[in-house]
Write a protein that holds these residues in place. Structure first.
Motif, short mmCIF file in Angstrom:
data_model
loop_
_atom_site.label_atom_id
_atom_site.label_comp_id
_atom_site.label_asym_id
_atom_site.label_seq_id
_atom_site.Cartn_x
_atom_site.Cartn_y
_atom_site.Cartn_z
N ARG A 1 47.95 61.69 48.24
CA ARG A 1 48.40 62.24 46.69
C ARG A 1 47.50 64.23 46.87
NH1 ARG A 1 49.79 60.46 41.76
NH2 ARG A 1 51.29 58.79 42.34
N ALA B 1 55.62 67.56 40.20
CA ALA B 1 54.95 66.72 40.21
C ALA B 1 54.96 65.56 38.63
CB ALA B 1 55.01 65.72 40.98
N GLN C 1 55.13 56.05 43.48
CA GLN C 1 54.66 57.28 43.17
C GLN C 1 55.47 57.68 41.76
OE1 GLN C 1 56.25 59.26 46.52
NE2 GLN C 1 53.76 59.86 47.08
N PRO D 1 57.72 62.86 42.80
CA PRO D 1 56.81 63.11 44.10
C PRO D 1 56.54 63.16 45.35
CG PRO D 1 55.85 61.30 41.78
CD PRO D 1 57.69 61.59 41.86
#
Length: 564
Positions: free
Chosen positions: A282, A318, A549, A325
């Motif tokens: 991330r 996202a 995600q 994402p």
């Protein structure tokens, strides 16, 4: 006893240099909650980037700051290259404004950062946390946790959906993630000197390719001037910053070195390095955290601004649910290859222009002088066509069929001429395109070619529909600028878009938020392209991705600045 504070945000940005603050401005513009973190409380006040290109200015146009940036710049600044004998063998003055802005502009980074930081005041969802240093971080499939130390020793825990590492060449985040920064460190150091009482009438950037001591001399805004001198083996870098040594370096280059008001002098080492990956879970790396390059092409910061513009819209997509994402993986796919190309260009120019071997410098000078007899090669040099332009062959692009001369425009930045709006204003194209994706039709309204499902998809992600009509056609003005649908209609003032579309395999273009071309289609293909694009942005969720995600709820985006 130290206190503990916990903060929550959608995106945390570590590093408040130009790249980090650009990401923060874009996220604020897109309505994303962001926290900008920097260990310093003030803007760094020593010599740094000075060149800004048309692509960066277009990025700042997107957040409404291009004019403010230009107010502190010298626009259309020539770049001159001088041989050892003082002869100017190249006078580079790029005339193109295909992206709407001048290609070579000189600025002072500290002033640009002031403008960018002031721009953040427009966004209530963006907060700044200065004087806080990142100590460590960890991430899992749900969030990133950043542990900070404040100015009084307090511990601050920041929990974020995503994080951006804009923390420079010695990036703490990149180091803690174990991402290698591969490449070379150049053996020669350079001393950079700035004065605020410019003694020279030399309104250009000069690259002096003298093998005795290569140097650069730059005209800066507000009567400032910079020199950059190569240091040789055996010269003590710190000793060269003493006032007597600085004056010695400037002797022969200014009438009276003792009359200069030297405000800054600093030693730099040139690096040519690229991170092994730009995305880790991330966390995304931008700017110097992702790549370092010598200054010869003037593309270090500009490459970082391209990073920032690319990653910002993907982060916004996202966190607002406009894309899966996993779209963040395309940031690495699209940007790392081009960053490497810019590093290679800088290395090549450095080897050519900073040679300290006379037996190499003389044939170089002869070669460059001979370019006057080869107009096509001369134009390639003097119009800066040697600069590698981004071309995204993979990522958020649809290359339909085998690439040919007519569809290689997909993955490149769209041109930006002036167009005329319904109220008679001449604006740059982007100001009519909206803030997100655009379906741009030439001589045809994209909306009338969409079936219900396709229209629903494009509406759901906040797309704007724009129809371009030929300027001053035989129809009345009201007929030209009336579509009968929700499309915005603009006139092609000088025929630039007509000529551009004539070279495309279709009359409808899918334009991304960062103004790169995602697809081109004929009107009858538009619904099929829409389906392909929906699958590209929202791929079927596989078991591995879905747990780590999640896609968050949709939210709205602002309207475009200056749009009709």
């Amino acid at each position: 006893m130290s206190t503990r504070t916990e903060l929550r945000t959608q995106v945390a940005i570590v590093g408040a240099g130009p790249c980090g603050v650009t990401v923060a401005n874009y996220l604020g513009f897109y309505g994303v909650q962001a926290l900008l973190i920097d260990r310093s409380t003030d803007i760094v006040d020593y010599p740094r980037a000075v060149g800004m290109d048309d692509e960066s200015l277009r990025s700042f146009q997107g957040i409404g700051l291009a004019d403010e940036m230009l107010a502190d710049m010298l626009q259309n600044m020539p770049l001159k290259m001088f041989a050892a004998d003082g002869h100017c063998f190249a006078d580079i003055r790029p005339a193109t404004k295909e992206f709407g802005w001048p290609r070579r502009n000189i600025f002072m980074q500290q002033l640009a950062e002031q403008t960018l930081r002031k721009g953040l005041e427009r966004y209530p969802r963006v907060r700044s946390l200065y004087g806080h240093e990142l100590v460590r971080l960890e991430q899992d499939g749900v969030e990133v946790r950043l542990h900070l130390t404040g100015p009084d020793g307090e511990h601050v825990l920041v929990r974020a959906d995503y994080a951006v590492a804009a923390d420079g060449g010695r990036s703490t985040i990149r180091t803690q993630l174990g991402i290698p920064l591969t490449g070379d460190t150049h053996p020669h150091k350079w001393v950079v000197i700035e004065c605020d009482n410019d003694p020279l009438d030399a309104p250009y950037t000069g690259l002096h390719c003298d093998p005795k001591r290569p140097y650069v001399c730059l005209d800066l805004p507000y009567n400032y001037r910079r020199w950059e001198f190569m240091l040789f083996p055996g010269e003590d870098a710190e000793a060269m910053l003493r006032p007597d040594k600085v004056r010695e370096l400037l002797t022969g280059h200014v009438p009276d070195p003792t009359a200069l008001n030297i405000i800054r002098a600093r030693v730099y080492t040139h690096h040519s390095r690229v991170a092994g990956r730009f995305v880790e879970g991330r966390i995304c790396l931008v700017g110097d955290a992702a790549h370092l390059m010598p200054p010869w092409a003037g593309q270090g910061m500009n490459t970082g601004i391209r990073d920032a513009t690319n990653v910002a819209w993907k982060l916004a997509a996202a966190v607002t649910g406009r894309a899966h994402p996993r779209i963040l993986s395309t940031y690495d796919t699209e940007r790392r290859t081009h960053a490497k190309a810019m590093v290679d260009l800088s290395d090549t120019l450095g080897r050519i222009l900073s040679s300290t071997r006379p037996w190499m410098a003389r044939p170089r000078d002869i070669l460059f002088r001979s370019l006057n007899w080869a107009p096509s090669v001369r134009d390639w040099l003097l119009q800066m066509r040697f600069k590698p332009m981004p071309l995204y062959s993979r990522g958020i692009v649809l290359h339909r069929g085998r690439p040919t001369a007519k569809n290689t425009t997909v993955g490149r930045m769209l041109i930006q001429p002036e167009v005329e709006t319904a109220d008679g204003r001449a604006v740059l194209l982007d100001d009519a395109l909206g803030t997100w994706f655009t379906l741009l039709g030439y001589g045809t309204d994209p909306l009338i070619h969409l079936d219900a499902a396709s229209r629903a998809f494009w509406d759901r992600i906040g797309t704007r529909y724009v129809t371009v009509v030929e300027s001053r056609s035989g129809r009345s003005r009201s007929e030209r600028l009336r579509s009968g649908t929700d499309s915005v209609v603009v006139e092609d003032i000088d025929g630039s878009l007509r000529d551009w579309f004539a070279d495309q395999p279709g009359t409808v273009a899918v334009v991304r938020p960062d103004r790169y071309l995602a697809a081109v289609a004929e009107p009858l293909e538009l619904s099929a392209v829409s389906g392909e694009f929906e699958r590209l942005l929202m791929p079927s969720v596989n078991p591995e991705a879905s747990a780590d995600q999640p896609v968050s709820r949709l939210s709205s985006l602002p309207t475009a600045r200056g749009a009709s």
